[in-house]
Design an enzyme around this catalytic site. Structure first.
Site, PDB file in Angstrom:
ATOM      1  N   LYS A 116      39.433  43.136  42.457  1.00 15.84           N
ATOM      2  CA  LYS A 116      38.481  42.418  41.605  1.00 15.84           C
ATOM      3  C   LYS A 116      38.287  43.128  40.272  1.00 15.84           C
ATOM      4  O   LYS A 116      38.268  42.488  39.217  1.00 15.84           O
ATOM      5  CB  LYS A 116      37.132  42.265  42.327  1.00 15.84           C
ATOM      6  CG  LYS A 116      37.163  41.281  43.489  1.00 15.84           C
ATOM      7  CD  LYS A 116      37.555  39.881  43.033  1.00 15.84           C
ATOM      8  CE  LYS A 116      37.295  38.824  44.064  1.00 15.84           C
ATOM      9  NZ  LYS A 116      37.770  37.493  43.639  1.00 15.84           N
TER      10      LYS A 116
ATOM     11  N   TYR B 144      39.457  45.538  48.037  1.00 15.11           N
ATOM     12  CA  TYR B 144      38.854  44.331  47.451  1.00 15.11           C
ATOM     13  C   TYR B 144      38.273  44.697  46.068  1.00 15.11           C
ATOM     14  O   TYR B 144      38.479  43.984  45.081  1.00 15.11           O
ATOM     15  CB  TYR B 144      37.771  43.812  48.395  1.00 15.11           C
ATOM     16  CG  TYR B 144      37.022  42.577  47.946  1.00 15.11           C
ATOM     17  CD1 TYR B 144      37.658  41.338  47.852  1.00 15.11           C
ATOM     18  CD2 TYR B 144      35.655  42.633  47.652  1.00 15.11           C
ATOM     19  CE1 TYR B 144      36.959  40.201  47.476  1.00 15.11           C
ATOM     20  CE2 TYR B 144      34.946  41.498  47.282  1.00 15.11           C
ATOM     21  CZ  TYR B 144      35.601  40.285  47.188  1.00 15.11           C
ATOM     22  OH  TYR B 144      34.901  39.162  46.812  1.00 15.11           O
TER      23      TYR B 144
HETATM   24  N1  NAP Z   1      30.508  34.324  48.840  1.00 14.14           N
HETATM   25  C1  NAP Z   1      30.135  35.474  48.305  1.00 14.14           C
HETATM   26  O1  NAP Z   1      29.124  36.081  48.705  1.00 14.14           O
HETATM   27  C2  NAP Z   1      30.917  36.058  47.169  1.00 14.14           C
HETATM   28  C3  NAP Z   1      30.395  37.186  46.532  1.00 14.14           C
HETATM   29  C4  NAP Z   1      31.108  37.743  45.482  1.00 14.14           C
HETATM   30  C5  NAP Z   1      32.292  37.180  45.057  1.00 14.14           C
HETATM   31  N2  NAP Z   1      32.781  36.079  45.695  1.00 14.14           N
HETATM   32  C6  NAP Z   1      34.040  35.532  45.189  1.00 14.14           C
HETATM   33  O2  NAP Z   1      33.881  34.135  44.975  1.00 14.14           O
HETATM   34  C7  NAP Z   1      35.109  33.462  45.234  1.00 14.14           C
HETATM   35  C8  NAP Z   1      34.898  32.351  46.245  1.00 14.14           C
HETATM   36  O3  NAP Z   1      34.384  32.920  47.430  1.00 14.14           O
HETATM   37  P1  NAP Z   1      33.737  32.014  48.582  1.00 14.14           P
HETATM   38  O4  NAP Z   1      32.813  32.901  49.318  1.00 14.14           O
HETATM   39  O5  NAP Z   1      33.255  30.751  48.003  1.00 14.14           O
HETATM   40  O6  NAP Z   1      35.035  31.751  49.489  1.00 14.14           O
HETATM   41  P2  NAP Z   1      35.255  30.736  50.696  1.00 14.14           P
HETATM   42  O7  NAP Z   1      34.022  29.971  51.009  1.00 14.14           O
HETATM   43  O8  NAP Z   1      35.900  31.540  51.771  1.00 14.14           O
HETATM   44  O9  NAP Z   1      36.315  29.699  50.055  1.00 14.14           O
HETATM   45  C9  NAP Z   1      37.561  30.180  49.786  1.00 14.14           C
HETATM   46  C10 NAP Z   1      38.393  29.112  49.088  1.00 14.14           C
HETATM   47  O10 NAP Z   1      39.636  29.718  48.769  1.00 14.14           O
HETATM   48  C11 NAP Z   1      40.675  29.124  49.553  1.00 14.14           C
HETATM   49  N3  NAP Z   1      41.516  30.207  50.043  1.00 14.14           N
HETATM   50  C12 NAP Z   1      41.302  31.057  51.082  1.00 14.14           C
HETATM   51  N4  NAP Z   1      42.330  31.907  51.218  1.00 14.14           N
HETATM   52  C13 NAP Z   1      43.218  31.586  50.241  1.00 14.14           C
HETATM   53  C14 NAP Z   1      44.485  32.089  49.856  1.00 14.14           C
HETATM   54  N5  NAP Z   1      45.067  33.103  50.520  1.00 14.14           N
HETATM   55  N6  NAP Z   1      45.107  31.498  48.805  1.00 14.14           N
HETATM   56  C15 NAP Z   1      44.541  30.483  48.118  1.00 14.14           C
HETATM   57  N7  NAP Z   1      43.355  29.946  48.437  1.00 14.14           N
HETATM   58  C16 NAP Z   1      42.692  30.510  49.485  1.00 14.14           C
HETATM   59  C17 NAP Z   1      39.999  28.366  50.662  1.00 14.14           C
HETATM   60  O11 NAP Z   1      40.816  27.264  51.087  1.00 14.14           O
HETATM   61  P3  NAP Z   1      41.023  26.973  52.676  1.00 14.14           P
HETATM   62  O12 NAP Z   1      39.633  26.809  53.232  1.00 14.14           O
HETATM   63  O13 NAP Z   1      41.846  25.737  52.727  1.00 14.14           O
HETATM   64  O14 NAP Z   1      41.715  28.193  53.234  1.00 14.14           O
HETATM   65  C18 NAP Z   1      38.729  27.902  49.945  1.00 14.14           C
HETATM   66  O15 NAP Z   1      39.003  26.816  49.105  1.00 14.14           O
HETATM   67  C19 NAP Z   1      36.094  34.536  45.693  1.00 14.14           C
HETATM   68  O16 NAP Z   1      36.880  34.953  44.582  1.00 14.14           O
HETATM   69  C20 NAP Z   1      35.201  35.671  46.155  1.00 14.14           C
HETATM   70  O17 NAP Z   1      35.844  36.916  46.032  1.00 14.14           O
HETATM   71  C21 NAP Z   1      32.131  35.508  46.748  1.00 14.14           C
END
Ligand code: NAP
Length: 253
Positions: free
Chosen positions: A166, A162
């Site tokens: 990133k 991961y």
């Molecule tokens: N949350 C955190 O703590 C955190 C921290 C650091 C970085 N990030 C980054 O922030 C971004 C968003 O994270 P999040 O936590 O908001 O994620 P999330 O709540 O899991 O939402 C993921 C989104 O991406 C879609 N998705 C999942 N798998 C996919 C795939 N294989 N291809 C295309 N779309 C896909 C999902 O659609 P469906 O629901 O329809 O599958 C949903 O719209 C990511 O890049 C993550 O690496 C998050």
């Protein structure tokens, strides 16, 4: 501050939930037209698009799946057919890595597993940027925001692949900035710390969230809105000359 986003066409990948949904709402609140993508949960995507004005042609939900051939192209094409192009791309979608079995080491992960993980996250994201940037360059204006993670900067046990996927975005942004900068296109990276999305609130044990919170200078975890505020600024006209940067939103971590 005028963000200069009224009527702009914004594509937010992974915009149907979590951070992406907050980003989509933030752009819509500034008067932008927002295309948000979902992968599995079409209902969630369409519900949010309705909230943001799909009935008035101001929002749309589009299917997009990293690693599924053709959906990157079809998603960008769908937005192009409806609105004529993309002015702002927020590449936020991620394919999460499966958790390693307890006791397994880095070298125990099968090569076909991790090459697929890297390929699915990186190549389709870069391809999405290629497709979006072509029109931005022609129109001499565009913004690209890539969603990374604090894991790429701080490191975290068990997150090697991961982190590799990133941190590749950081090098990509710094280099792409040179190619598109003279054409009015700015490209930046946001690095969220642990963020209180539904997935984190329901999927991560409370003791881990509490440990992370206690280790944060502001004494709180970021909300999806905190991350969206930075993604909004970097993707707006208010961002006049910041490009190739990696901006951390993690309460001072
Ligand atoms: N949350 C955190 O703590 C955190 C921290 C650091 C970085 N990030 C980054 O922030 C971004 C968003 O994270 P999040 O936590 O908001 O994620 P999330 O709540 O899991 O939402 C993921 C989104 O991406 C879609 N998705 C999942 N798998 C996919 C795939 N294989 N291809 C295309 N779309 C896909 C999902 O659609 P469906 O629901 O329809 O599958 C949903 O719209 C990511 O890049 C993550 O690496 C998050």
């Amino acid at each position: 501050m005028d963000m200069g986003l009224e009527g702009r066409r914004v594509l937010v990948t992974g915009g149907s939930s979590g951070i992406g949904a907050a980003v989509a709402r933030a752009y819509a609140a500034e008067g932008a037209r927002v295309a948000l993508t979902y992968r599995e949960d079409r209902d969630a995507g369409e519900r949010l698009a309705r909230e943001l004005g799909s009935g008035q042609g101001r929002a749309m939900a589009v299917r997009y799946s990293l690693g599924e051939p053709g959906t990157v192209e079809s998603a960008v094409a769908e937005v192009g057919e409806a609105w004529g192009g993309v002015d702002v791309l927020v590449a936020n979608a991620v394919r999460w890595a499966p958790r390693r079995a307890p006791g397994d080491h880095f070298e125990d992960v099968a090569p076909n597993e991790w090459t697929a993980f890297l390929g699915d996250n990186l190549a389709p994201t870069l391809r999405t940027v290629q497709l979006a940037v072509a029109g931005m360059r022609e129109r001499s204006w565009g913004r690209v925001v890539l969603m990374s993670s604090h894991v790429a900067l701080d490191g975290h046990r068990g997150q090697e692949f991961y982190g590799a996927a990133k941190s590749a975005l950081h090098g990509f942004a710094r280099n792409l900035a040179w190619d598109v900068g003279p054409h009015g296109v700015l490209v930046n990276v946001v690095c969220p710390g642990l963020t209180t999305t539904e997935r984190v609130r329901h999927g991560l044990p409370p003791e881990i969230r509490e440990r992370e919170r206690a280790n944060t200078p502001t004494s709180r975890l970021s909300s999806p809105q905190d991350i969206a505020a930075m993604a909004l600024f970097l993707g707006s006209a208010a961002n006049g000359n910041t490009t190739g940067q990696v901006v951390t939103v993690a309460g001072g971590r």
